[in-house]
Scaffold this motif. Structure first.
Motif, PDB file in Angstrom:
ATOM      1  N   THR A 117      14.196  92.054  36.826  1.00 52.35           N
ATOM      2  CA  THR A 117      12.791  91.801  37.135  1.00 52.35           C
ATOM      3  C   THR A 117      12.344  92.918  38.087  1.00 52.35           C
ATOM      4  OG1 THR A 117      13.387  90.418  39.015  1.00 52.35           O
ATOM      5  CG2 THR A 117      13.034  89.302  36.926  1.00 52.35           C
ATOM      6  N   THR A 118      11.106  93.409  37.912  1.00 52.98           N
ATOM      7  CA  THR A 118      10.673  94.495  38.794  1.00 52.98           C
ATOM      8  C   THR A 118      10.448  94.006  40.214  1.00 52.98           C
ATOM      9  OG1 THR A 118       8.360  94.121  38.167  1.00 52.98           O
ATOM     10  CG2 THR A 118       9.581  95.816  36.952  1.00 52.98           C
ATOM     11  N   ARG A 119      10.123  92.729  40.358  1.00 51.85           N
ATOM     12  CA  ARG A 119       9.855  92.169  41.685  1.00 51.85           C
ATOM     13  C   ARG A 119      10.683  90.926  41.947  1.00 51.85           C
ATOM     14  NH1 ARG A 119       5.103  93.133  44.910  1.00 51.85           N
ATOM     15  NH2 ARG A 119       4.035  94.997  44.183  1.00 51.85           N
ATOM     16  N   GLY A 120      11.054  90.723  43.213  1.00 62.11           N
ATOM     17  CA  GLY A 120      11.575  89.423  43.643  1.00 62.11           C
ATOM     18  C   GLY A 120      13.079  89.244  43.539  1.00 62.11           C
ATOM     19  N   GLY A 121      13.783  90.147  42.873  1.00 63.34           N
ATOM     20  CA  GLY A 121      15.224  89.974  42.771  1.00 63.34           C
ATOM     21  C   GLY A 121      15.934  90.416  44.034  1.00 63.34           C
ATOM     22  N   TYR A 122      17.052  89.797  44.353  1.00 61.32           N
ATOM     23  CA  TYR A 122      17.900  90.245  45.463  1.00 61.32           C
ATOM     24  C   TYR A 122      19.258  89.577  45.322  1.00 61.32           C
ATOM     25  CZ  TYR A 122      17.136  85.719  47.601  1.00 61.32           C
ATOM     26  OH  TYR A 122      17.093  84.368  47.839  1.00 61.32           O
ATOM     27  N   ASP A 123      20.264  90.176  45.954  1.00 59.72           N
ATOM     28  CA  ASP A 123      21.625  89.624  45.970  1.00 59.72           C
ATOM     29  C   ASP A 123      22.066  89.149  44.574  1.00 59.72           C
ATOM     30  OD1 ASP A 123      21.938  90.172  48.634  1.00 59.72           O
ATOM     31  OD2 ASP A 123      21.903  88.101  49.322  1.00 59.72           O
ATOM     32  N   GLY A 124      21.761  89.949  43.569  1.00 55.33           N
ATOM     33  CA  GLY A 124      22.235  89.623  42.227  1.00 55.33           C
ATOM     34  C   GLY A 124      21.292  88.738  41.428  1.00 55.33           C
ATOM     35  N   LYS A 125      20.294  88.161  42.116  1.00 52.68           N
ATOM     36  CA  LYS A 125      19.332  87.330  41.383  1.00 52.68           C
ATOM     37  C   LYS A 125      18.309  88.243  40.698  1.00 52.68           C
ATOM     38  CE  LYS A 125      19.815  83.460  44.577  1.00 52.68           C
ATOM     39  NZ  LYS A 125      20.722  84.128  45.562  1.00 52.68           N
ATOM     40  N   GLY A 126      17.884  87.859  39.482  1.00 47.52           N
ATOM     41  CA  GLY A 126      16.905  88.677  38.760  1.00 47.52           C
ATOM     42  C   GLY A 126      17.522  89.913  38.138  1.00 47.52           C
ATOM     43  N   VAL A 127      18.832  89.895  37.937  1.00 42.85           N
ATOM     44  CA  VAL A 127      19.527  91.031  37.301  1.00 42.85           C
ATOM     45  C   VAL A 127      20.428  90.492  36.189  1.00 42.85           C
ATOM     46  CG1 VAL A 127      21.158  92.939  37.640  1.00 42.85           C
ATOM     47  CG2 VAL A 127      19.528  92.364  39.463  1.00 42.85           C
ATOM     48  N   TRP A 128      20.351  91.107  35.019  1.00 40.40           N
ATOM     49  CA  TRP A 128      21.198  90.724  33.899  1.00 40.40           C
ATOM     50  C   TRP A 128      21.888  91.953  33.325  1.00 40.40           C
ATOM     51  CZ3 TRP A 128      16.271  89.166  34.870  1.00 40.40           C
ATOM     52  CH2 TRP A 128      16.023  87.793  35.000  1.00 40.40           C
ATOM     53  N   VAL A 129      23.200  91.877  33.157  1.00 43.59           N
ATOM     54  CA  VAL A 129      23.912  92.907  32.404  1.00 43.59           C
ATOM     55  C   VAL A 129      24.069  92.346  30.993  1.00 43.59           C
ATOM     56  CG1 VAL A 129      26.012  94.264  32.190  1.00 43.59           C
ATOM     57  CG2 VAL A 129      25.124  93.677  34.460  1.00 43.59           C
ATOM     58  N   VAL A 130      23.460  93.027  30.032  1.00 36.75           N
ATOM     59  CA  VAL A 130      23.407  92.453  28.675  1.00 36.75           C
ATOM     60  C   VAL A 130      24.180  93.315  27.681  1.00 36.75           C
ATOM     61  CG1 VAL A 130      21.280  91.159  29.008  1.00 36.75           C
ATOM     62  CG2 VAL A 130      21.148  93.549  28.332  1.00 36.75           C
ATOM     63  N   ASP A 131      24.954  92.615  26.806  1.00 37.90           N
ATOM     64  CA  ASP A 131      25.824  93.308  25.848  1.00 37.90           C
ATOM     65  C   ASP A 131      25.201  93.461  24.475  1.00 37.90           C
ATOM     66  OD1 ASP A 131      28.097  93.999  27.347  1.00 37.90           O
ATOM     67  OD2 ASP A 131      28.749  91.903  27.373  1.00 37.90           O
ATOM     68  N   GLY A 132      24.029  92.864  24.283  1.00 38.45           N
ATOM     69  CA  GLY A 132      23.385  92.997  22.976  1.00 38.45           C
ATOM     70  C   GLY A 132      22.024  92.320  23.009  1.00 38.45           C
ATOM     71  N   PRO A 133      21.250  92.484  21.951  1.00 40.65           N
ATOM     72  CA  PRO A 133      19.891  91.931  21.895  1.00 40.65           C
ATOM     73  C   PRO A 133      19.857  90.430  22.171  1.00 40.65           C
ATOM     74  CG  PRO A 133      20.278  93.403  20.033  1.00 40.65           C
ATOM     75  CD  PRO A 133      21.595  93.252  20.725  1.00 40.65           C
ATOM     76  N   ASP A 134      20.863  89.670  21.701  1.00 42.40           N
ATOM     77  CA  ASP A 134      20.850  88.217  21.868  1.00 42.40           C
ATOM     78  C   ASP A 134      20.852  87.813  23.340  1.00 42.40           C
ATOM     79  OD1 ASP A 134      21.010  88.224  19.196  1.00 42.40           O
ATOM     80  OD2 ASP A 134      23.078  87.494  19.056  1.00 42.40           O
ATOM     81  N   GLU A 135      21.442  88.675  24.168  1.00 44.32           N
ATOM     82  CA  GLU A 135      21.580  88.309  25.587  1.00 44.32           C
ATOM     83  C   GLU A 135      20.332  88.655  26.407  1.00 44.32           C
ATOM     84  OE1 GLU A 135      25.221  89.763  27.256  1.00 44.32           O
ATOM     85  OE2 GLU A 135      26.446  88.873  25.652  1.00 44.32           O
ATOM     86  N   CYS A 136      19.350  89.268  25.731  1.00 43.69           N
ATOM     87  CA  CYS A 136      18.175  89.725  26.475  1.00 43.69           C
ATOM     88  C   CYS A 136      17.144  88.629  26.719  1.00 43.69           C
ATOM     89  CB  CYS A 136      17.470  90.875  25.741  1.00 43.69           C
ATOM     90  SG  CYS A 136      18.482  92.371  25.595  1.00 43.69           S
ATOM     91  N   THR A 137      17.270  87.508  26.042  1.00 48.78           N
ATOM     92  CA  THR A 137      16.179  86.530  26.070  1.00 48.78           C
ATOM     93  C   THR A 137      15.949  85.928  27.450  1.00 48.78           C
ATOM     94  OG1 THR A 137      17.816  85.025  25.133  1.00 48.78           O
ATOM     95  CG2 THR A 137      16.152  85.910  23.631  1.00 48.78           C
ATOM     96  N   ASP A 138      17.054  85.691  28.193  1.00 45.40           N
ATOM     97  CA  ASP A 138      16.903  85.111  29.547  1.00 45.40           C
ATOM     98  C   ASP A 138      15.947  85.941  30.397  1.00 45.40           C
ATOM     99  OD1 ASP A 138      18.583  83.090  28.990  1.00 45.40           O
ATOM    100  OD2 ASP A 138      20.183  83.689  30.365  1.00 45.40           O
ATOM    101  N   ALA A 139      16.141  87.259  30.356  1.00 45.67           N
ATOM    102  CA  ALA A 139      15.347  88.132  31.222  1.00 45.67           C
ATOM    103  C   ALA A 139      13.860  88.030  30.899  1.00 45.67           C
ATOM    104  CB  ALA A 139      15.826  89.580  31.085  1.00 45.67           C
ATOM    105  N   PHE A 140      13.542  87.810  29.644  1.00 45.57           N
ATOM    106  CA  PHE A 140      12.128  87.777  29.245  1.00 45.57           C
ATOM    107  C   PHE A 140      11.533  86.375  29.323  1.00 45.57           C
ATOM    108  CE2 PHE A 140      13.747  91.658  27.230  1.00 45.57           C
ATOM    109  CZ  PHE A 140      12.833  92.575  27.727  1.00 45.57           C
ATOM    110  N   ALA A 141      12.383  85.383  29.617  1.00 45.56           N
ATOM    111  CA  ALA A 141      11.933  83.982  29.558  1.00 45.56           C
ATOM    112  C   ALA A 141      10.795  83.699  30.542  1.00 45.56           C
ATOM    113  CB  ALA A 141      13.115  83.044  29.834  1.00 45.56           C
ATOM    114  N   ALA A 142      10.863  84.328  31.724  1.00 44.02           N
ATOM    115  CA  ALA A 142       9.869  83.984  32.756  1.00 44.02           C
ATOM    116  C   ALA A 142       8.550  84.719  32.576  1.00 44.02           C
ATOM    117  CB  ALA A 142      10.449  84.281  34.144  1.00 44.02           C
ATOM    118  N   GLY A 143       8.512  85.663  31.637  1.00 44.19           N
ATOM    119  CA  GLY A 143       7.259  86.364  31.384  1.00 44.19           C
ATOM    120  C   GLY A 143       6.853  87.347  32.466  1.00 44.19           C
TER     121      GLY A 143
END
Lengths: 388, 388
Positions: free
Chosen positions: B154-180
């Motif tokens: 996320t461009t804003r609000g993440g810290y200490d590992g929150k708001g960060v996803w290491v993704v291995d493929g397209p299927d794993e990307c959905t969480d990051a986009f869930a909050a809009g």
């Protein structure tokens, strides 16, 4: 504000410190680090430590009700000064309050007559002394120790040169007896310099000794401290540490004990004064030692293992900043900090009054002359006695 | 309580710090020494810094009225965290409040997208990046940088590992986009270790750079810092300092800037994150440097000359104390302090929760292995993961 136990993490110690001066203020720096909740009994709402502590009720340390209210909820009570009446301390202790140092130890820092008699009894080298009731007794004492000058002191209440008279003959003794309080006569020691031995001691008896420092006093006020005392014979330094540790143990001191000593011209190390709290001759330890005197005082009164008192630099010099003609002490920081990026400044939040201790500066490094020049320059510049 | 100017010595600076966490708490230690009156906008009456500061009004940093009331009477306003809305900061600045760092600088620590674009523009080596709107764009970005895995943030609000996803493929990307919320895609850097470059900069442009440190992160949380970074090539260290100084200057940072970097396996030094406040990777400086990051942050925001950032020991290691199963952190001090009289402990006044940063310990000395063992042991013992 006062915090309830539920507001603080489990196990947080609450330490009450009677007195809101700079010693309590500097204790707060280390209390914050240790996760200790410091509570200060303050002389007013904006005194030195009250500016720096969240929980600083205002009260008179001579008022039993104020003191009783203050100690309620504290795990341990300790002191920024030695003026709390002994009877009040005994009452608190009898009520189960952990008073550290306790009244039986503290009385030796409160009453110079009691201190002198006790040190004589345990064989700690001290100046010749006698409690004297009038000019005739003072004169008789002078004759016994080789004549005037001698020193007269009130047994209680003196500090920073107040309550001390150096007298050259019977005619000069009248001031000391004017107030009708007990007077101690002491040999005027012909000393090379003044030293200070600082130790910390825990309730269970652990103790540590800081390096012996040299202090310079002007008109009874400490102005400069050098750690370690330059050129001090190692055996003599060890003896001074041993004497201080022995006093701490014999008197049952808990917390920091400062033993101010004369290095006499004849080679004797003679105890001048005792203080049972962090002491001006220990301020160098904030940056100069692994564990500051303030941290070890807190660790001692909480019966935590003590920290290393070892020096962190070959030389550390502390110079007091005394109030001068400059009211705004902060302006001088621009020059001092730019001139010396390694300088450490401590201000006490005290409005300037002439001669008042309003702060101190510390410098450290391998070259004593350079370190001393840096600290002296900064203190003089901040005080306003030099302007470049 | 709030102090009036008349209560404080002439010239006393009043510094407002938004946020009452451990950074504000540790800033208070040095504010006390410098005679600076620290005022904290606290999240609650007993948060970490509110326990340690006399003047800590409770208020929400997102509430314009609360912030306006808070800044009234402050000479300078600075921050314990980066979450104050940019618009509110701009409004304060327009009203004549000295906001340091200012909103135009701080936005680079608030918004990772803005930061990435700015660093690219000024030519600071950084991971490949792209702002991405959906899984298709993230996948396209992955293809451009050599395939998955990639990092989404996320461009804003993440810290200490929150708001960060290491993704291995397209299927794993959905969480990051869930909050809009806006999402930044970054190259997953193959790094040897993480480094941090800490600098402090004044309004008039003076700047100092601390030694480059190595930090160890687990699950996005800093757990250990070694100063200086062992075995770091001196030219690379100088380059990292230069990059941090350049960022501070280009962005107009005032106060401390922490630049977290990857030392990539291919030799590149790539900027990961920016923080514009005292930073976890600078806590070692309390005992390990001539001037701590907290002191230099205060000196910088007050436009005082900066203090030396030089190290005081060959190695200093800081290890965070994270909340574990032990609720009473103070009990462990008996063992840790007795085992290591040179250990320095910092507790934050925060109740233990699993994984929460509740304190840190610092050890220093000439032998890195020994220093590291001492700090790791103490942190593990206090956390409760070892019991001897």
């Amino acid at each position: 504000m006062e915090f309830s136990r539920d507001d603080l993490p489990v196990g947080t110690p609450v330490v009450g410190m009677v007195g809101g001066g700079q010693l309590a203020r500097m204790t707060q720096e280390t209390a914050i680090a240790l996760g200790v909740q410091l509570r200060v009994l303050a002389e007013g709402p904006a005194v030195s430590a009250a500016q720096a502590v969240a929980d600083a009720p205002v009260g008179d340390y001579r008022d039993p009700d104020a003191v009783r209210r203050f100690v309620a909820g504290c795990d341990v009570v300790t002191f920024d000064h030695e003026h709390v009446p002994t009877e009040l301390l005994r009452e608190m202790e009898a009520a189960g309050v952990a008073v550290r140092p306790g009244p039986d130890a503290l009385v030796h820092a409160q009453d110079k007559g009691v201190m002198r008699e006790r040190l004589a009894k345990i064989g700690i080298p001290s100046p010749e002394f006698s409690l004297v009731a009038d000019v005739a007794e003072a004169t008789a004492f002078a004759e016994r120790v080789g004549g005037f000058p001698i020193v007269l002191k009130t047994t209680r209440g003196g500090y920073d040169g107040k309550g001390v008279w150096v007298v050259d003959g019977p005619d000069e003794c009248t001031d000391a007896f004017a107030a009708g309080v007990p007077i101690l006569a002491e040999e005027k020691v012909d000393f090379v310099r003044e030293l200070s031995a600082l130790v910390a001691r825990s309730p269970h008896g652990q103790a540590v000794a800081y390096p012996i420092v040299e202090s310079v006093q002007i008109d009874g006020i400490c102005v400069e401290v050098t750690a370690p005392a330059p050129g001090l014979d190692p055996e003599r330094a060890a003896q001074a540490q041993q004497n201080a540790l022995r006093i701490a143990g014999e008197l049952g001191v808990v917390g920091v004990l400062a033993v101010e000593m004369f290095e006499a011209r004849d080679g004797r190390l003679l105890v001048n004064e005792l203080a049972m709290r962090p002491h001006n001759t220990g301020h160098w330890s904030i940056e100069g030692a692994v564990t500051s005197q303030f941290e070890n005082h807190l660790r001692a009164v909480l019966d935590l293992p003590l920290g290393s008192p070892a020096a962190r630099a070959p030389y550390t010099v502390m110079v007091n900043v005394l109030g001068g003609d400059v009211a705004d002490m902060h302006k001088g920081l621009l020059h001092c900090m730019a001139r010396d990026p390694e300088l450490k400044v401590h201000f006490y939040g005290k409005p300037v009054r002439p001669g008042r201790k309003v702060g101190h500066v510390t410098a450290y490094g391998p070259d004593l002359d350079e370190v001393r020049e840096r600290a002296r320059h900064a203190a003089a510049y901040l005080t306003g006695t030099i302007d470049e």
